[in-house]
Design a protein around this motif. Structure first.
Motif, PDB file in Angstrom:
ATOM      1  N   ARG A 150       7.382   6.315  69.157  1.00 41.61           N
ATOM      2  CA  ARG A 150       6.660   5.053  68.981  1.00 41.61           C
ATOM      3  C   ARG A 150       5.155   5.224  69.185  1.00 41.61           C
ATOM      4  NH1 ARG A 150       9.967   3.499  65.795  1.00 41.61           N
ATOM      5  NH2 ARG A 150      11.996   2.968  66.565  1.00 41.61           N
ATOM      6  N   GLU A 151       4.751   6.203  69.958  1.00 40.10           N
ATOM      7  CA  GLU A 151       3.327   6.455  70.190  1.00 40.10           C
ATOM      8  C   GLU A 151       2.828   7.378  69.081  1.00 40.10           C
ATOM      9  OE1 GLU A 151      -0.184   6.298  70.946  1.00 40.10           O
ATOM     10  OE2 GLU A 151       0.991   5.140  72.369  1.00 40.10           O
ATOM     11  N   ARG A 153       5.676   8.878  63.488  1.00 35.29           N
ATOM     12  CA  ARG A 153       6.015  10.204  64.017  1.00 35.29           C
ATOM     13  C   ARG A 153       7.468  10.215  64.490  1.00 35.29           C
ATOM     14  NH1 ARG A 153       1.857  13.714  64.439  1.00 35.29           N
ATOM     15  NH2 ARG A 153      -0.233  12.849  64.593  1.00 35.29           N
ATOM     16  N   GLN A 154       8.094  11.366  64.268  1.00 30.54           N
ATOM     17  CA  GLN A 154       9.449  11.596  64.748  1.00 30.54           C
ATOM     18  C   GLN A 154       9.484  13.006  65.335  1.00 30.54           C
ATOM     19  OE1 GLN A 154      11.565  11.242  61.028  1.00 30.54           O
ATOM     20  NE2 GLN A 154      11.785   9.029  61.222  1.00 30.54           N
ATOM     21  N   LEU A 155      10.419  13.239  66.233  1.00 29.93           N
ATOM     22  CA  LEU A 155      10.588  14.603  66.711  1.00 29.93           C
ATOM     23  C   LEU A 155      12.062  14.926  66.834  1.00 29.93           C
ATOM     24  CD1 LEU A 155      11.201  14.757  70.076  1.00 29.93           C
ATOM     25  CD2 LEU A 155       8.874  13.957  70.098  1.00 29.93           C
ATOM     26  N   HIS A 156      12.333  16.209  66.789  1.00 30.83           N
ATOM     27  CA  HIS A 156      13.699  16.711  66.873  1.00 30.83           C
ATOM     28  C   HIS A 156      13.693  17.873  67.851  1.00 30.83           C
ATOM     29  CE1 HIS A 156      17.243  19.092  65.803  1.00 30.83           C
ATOM     30  NE2 HIS A 156      17.760  17.954  65.402  1.00 30.83           N
ATOM     31  N   VAL A 157      14.694  17.908  68.724  1.00 34.98           N
ATOM     32  CA  VAL A 157      14.796  18.981  69.711  1.00 34.98           C
ATOM     33  C   VAL A 157      16.042  19.783  69.403  1.00 34.98           C
ATOM     34  CG1 VAL A 157      14.911  19.523  72.161  1.00 34.98           C
ATOM     35  CG2 VAL A 157      13.675  17.489  71.403  1.00 34.98           C
ATOM     36  N   HIS A 158      15.863  21.091  69.262  1.00 30.61           N
ATOM     37  CA  HIS A 158      16.962  21.981  68.894  1.00 30.61           C
ATOM     38  C   HIS A 158      16.951  23.188  69.834  1.00 30.61           C
ATOM     39  CE1 HIS A 158      19.823  23.879  66.113  1.00 30.61           C
ATOM     40  NE2 HIS A 158      19.196  24.996  66.413  1.00 30.61           N
ATOM     41  N   GLY A 159      18.113  23.516  70.377  1.00 31.78           N
ATOM     42  CA  GLY A 159      18.214  24.679  71.254  1.00 31.78           C
ATOM     43  C   GLY A 159      19.651  25.130  71.363  1.00 31.78           C
ATOM     44  N   GLU A 160      19.921  25.862  72.406  1.00 32.94           N
ATOM     45  CA  GLU A 160      21.272  26.365  72.653  1.00 32.94           C
ATOM     46  C   GLU A 160      22.174  25.199  73.022  1.00 32.94           C
ATOM     47  OE1 GLU A 160      22.664  29.358  72.509  1.00 32.94           O
ATOM     48  OE2 GLU A 160      20.901  30.570  72.113  1.00 32.94           O
ATOM     49  N   GLY A 161      22.490  24.362  72.057  1.00 33.56           N
ATOM     50  CA  GLY A 161      23.290  23.172  72.333  1.00 33.56           C
ATOM     51  C   GLY A 161      22.408  22.134  73.000  1.00 33.56           C
ATOM     52  N   LEU A 162      22.616  20.891  72.712  1.00 36.33           N
ATOM     53  CA  LEU A 162      21.751  19.851  73.257  1.00 36.33           C
ATOM     54  C   LEU A 162      21.975  19.622  74.742  1.00 36.33           C
ATOM     55  CD1 LEU A 162      21.763  17.312  70.310  1.00 36.33           C
ATOM     56  CD2 LEU A 162      19.985  18.934  70.951  1.00 36.33           C
ATOM     57  N   GLY A 163      22.952  20.292  75.344  1.00 31.57           N
ATOM     58  CA  GLY A 163      23.161  20.160  76.781  1.00 31.57           C
ATOM     59  C   GLY A 163      22.349  21.160  77.576  1.00 31.57           C
ATOM     60  N   GLY A 206      16.907  17.127  78.467  1.00 34.26           N
ATOM     61  CA  GLY A 206      16.121  16.098  79.141  1.00 34.26           C
ATOM     62  C   GLY A 206      14.755  15.830  78.562  1.00 34.26           C
ATOM     63  N   VAL A 207      14.410  16.490  77.460  1.00 26.85           N
ATOM     64  CA  VAL A 207      13.066  16.364  76.902  1.00 26.85           C
ATOM     65  C   VAL A 207      12.736  14.914  76.545  1.00 26.85           C
ATOM     66  CG1 VAL A 207      11.560  16.974  74.970  1.00 26.85           C
ATOM     67  CG2 VAL A 207      12.937  18.724  76.051  1.00 26.85           C
ATOM     68  N   ALA A 208      13.617  14.240  75.841  1.00 19.59           N
ATOM     69  CA  ALA A 208      13.320  12.877  75.375  1.00 19.59           C
ATOM     70  C   ALA A 208      13.066  11.934  76.541  1.00 19.59           C
ATOM     71  CB  ALA A 208      14.458  12.359  74.501  1.00 19.59           C
ATOM     72  N   GLY A 209      13.895  11.994  77.557  1.00 15.75           N
ATOM     73  CA  GLY A 209      13.696  11.134  78.728  1.00 15.75           C
ATOM     74  C   GLY A 209      12.374  11.419  79.418  1.00 15.75           C
ATOM     75  N   TYR A 210      12.037  12.695  79.541  1.00 14.09           N
ATOM     76  CA  TYR A 210      10.773  13.077  80.173  1.00 14.09           C
ATOM     77  C   TYR A 210       9.592  12.543  79.366  1.00 14.09           C
ATOM     78  CZ  TYR A 210       7.086  15.857  82.276  1.00 14.09           C
ATOM     79  OH  TYR A 210       5.928  16.249  82.897  1.00 14.09           O
ATOM     80  N   LEU A 211       9.622  12.737  78.050  1.00  8.95           N
ATOM     81  CA  LEU A 211       8.523  12.268  77.206  1.00  8.95           C
ATOM     82  C   LEU A 211       8.371  10.750  77.289  1.00  8.95           C
ATOM     83  CD1 LEU A 211       9.037  14.494  74.030  1.00  8.95           C
ATOM     84  CD2 LEU A 211       7.352  14.813  75.862  1.00  8.95           C
ATOM     85  N   THR A 212       9.484  10.034  77.332  1.00 12.50           N
ATOM     86  CA  THR A 212       9.435   8.576  77.430  1.00 12.50           C
ATOM     87  C   THR A 212       8.840   8.156  78.771  1.00 12.50           C
ATOM     88  OG1 THR A 212      11.262   8.259  75.900  1.00 12.50           O
ATOM     89  CG2 THR A 212      10.833   6.465  77.448  1.00 12.50           C
ATOM     90  N   HIS A 253       6.733   9.595  80.414  1.00  9.96           N
ATOM     91  CA  HIS A 253       5.316   9.954  80.465  1.00  9.96           C
ATOM     92  C   HIS A 253       4.519   9.353  79.302  1.00  9.96           C
ATOM     93  CE1 HIS A 253       7.028  12.647  83.421  1.00  9.96           C
ATOM     94  NE2 HIS A 253       5.827  12.663  83.953  1.00  9.96           N
ATOM     95  N   GLY A 254       4.997   8.225  78.764  1.00 12.01           N
ATOM     96  CA  GLY A 254       4.217   7.421  77.841  1.00 12.01           C
ATOM     97  C   GLY A 254       4.380   7.686  76.362  1.00 12.01           C
ATOM     98  N   LEU A 255       5.264   8.603  75.972  1.00 16.63           N
ATOM     99  CA  LEU A 255       5.382   8.910  74.550  1.00 16.63           C
ATOM    100  C   LEU A 255       6.280   7.924  73.798  1.00 16.63           C
ATOM    101  CD1 LEU A 255       4.163  10.957  72.655  1.00 16.63           C
ATOM    102  CD2 LEU A 255       6.196  12.341  72.921  1.00 16.63           C
ATOM    103  N   GLU A 256       7.128   7.209  74.521  1.00 16.10           N
ATOM    104  CA  GLU A 256       7.981   6.185  73.933  1.00 16.10           C
ATOM    105  C   GLU A 256       8.842   6.728  72.796  1.00 16.10           C
ATOM    106  OE1 GLU A 256       5.971   2.425  73.123  1.00 16.10           O
ATOM    107  OE2 GLU A 256       4.315   3.117  74.374  1.00 16.10           O
TER     108      GLU A 256
END
Length: 197
Positions: A170-171, A130-140, A145-151, A153-156
């Motif tokens: 990784r999960e 599995r892979q994910l991509h986050v897209h929005g009004e600029g990555l800032g 903070g999505v990736a850090g939050y998911l990590t 909370h166990g998503l790695e």
């Protein structure tokens, strides 16, 4: 129905942690009447999986819309698109068709953030990935903070080399059903923080 149960449970794979007693009971009834002579559960599953994940003929826009859900969390519209090809299967640079399709699709749907979730069998290792991509009004923006939050909370998740805004997950057992509540908590938390500011 047999096909749906096999795909949803990854052929009753215990490692996928998706099969229930009801699934097992349903297979007990469906297999004798639905499988042809010489056909096996695993053989049918492998055929279905190949057909399901053969999305090679789909455009970037078609990949995004084939399995799309959208929610309002923390005052933001968050869309999640799921598909079965690696994020790197289409070039992912600011001027690539995929990046343009993401932005166009996000705007068309009125989403503040678009999360793309790719789930596929890795051609090199054979492992479900599995892979994910986050897209929005600029990555800032709110997506930052999505990736850090998911990590946490166990998503790695970790940055995916060569894919701006892309992450290796990784999960691999965490489908959208498991990721969506984490995304909801993250964006609801942003909304509460903004409301308290």
């Amino acid at each position: 129905l047999l096909s749906a149960v096999l795909l949803d449970t990854q052929c009753m794979n215990p490692a996928a942690a998706r099969a229930t007693e009801a699934d097992d009971a349903a297979l007990g009834v469906l297999e004798p009447c639905c499988l042809g002579p010489g056909q096996t559960r695993d053989g049918l599953y492998q055929s279905l999986k190949r057909a399901r994940f053969d999305q090679s003929g789909l455009s970037a826009r078609d990949l995004l819309r084939r399995d799309y859900k959208q929610w309002r969390w923390g005052g933001l519209e968050v869309g999640v698109a799921s598909f079965g090809v690696p994020l790197s299967a289409v070039p992912d640079t600011p001027d690539s068709p995929l990046d343009e399709a993401r932005e166009s699709f996000r705007l068309e749907r009125g989403a503040d953030v678009l999360v793309s979730m790719a789930g596929f069998d890795d051609g090199r290792t054979g492992a479900f990935t599995r892979q994910l991509h986050v897209h929005g009004e600029g990555l800032g923006g709110p997506a930052a903070g999505v990736a850090g939050y998911l990590t946490r909370h166990g998503l790695e998740v970790e940055p995916l080399p060569g894919v701006l805004g892309g992450y290796a997950q990784r999960e691999a057992t965490a489908s959208r059903k498991k990721v969506a509540p984490l995304l909801a908590a993250y964006f609801e938390g942003l909304g509460e923080a903004a409301g308290g500011a």
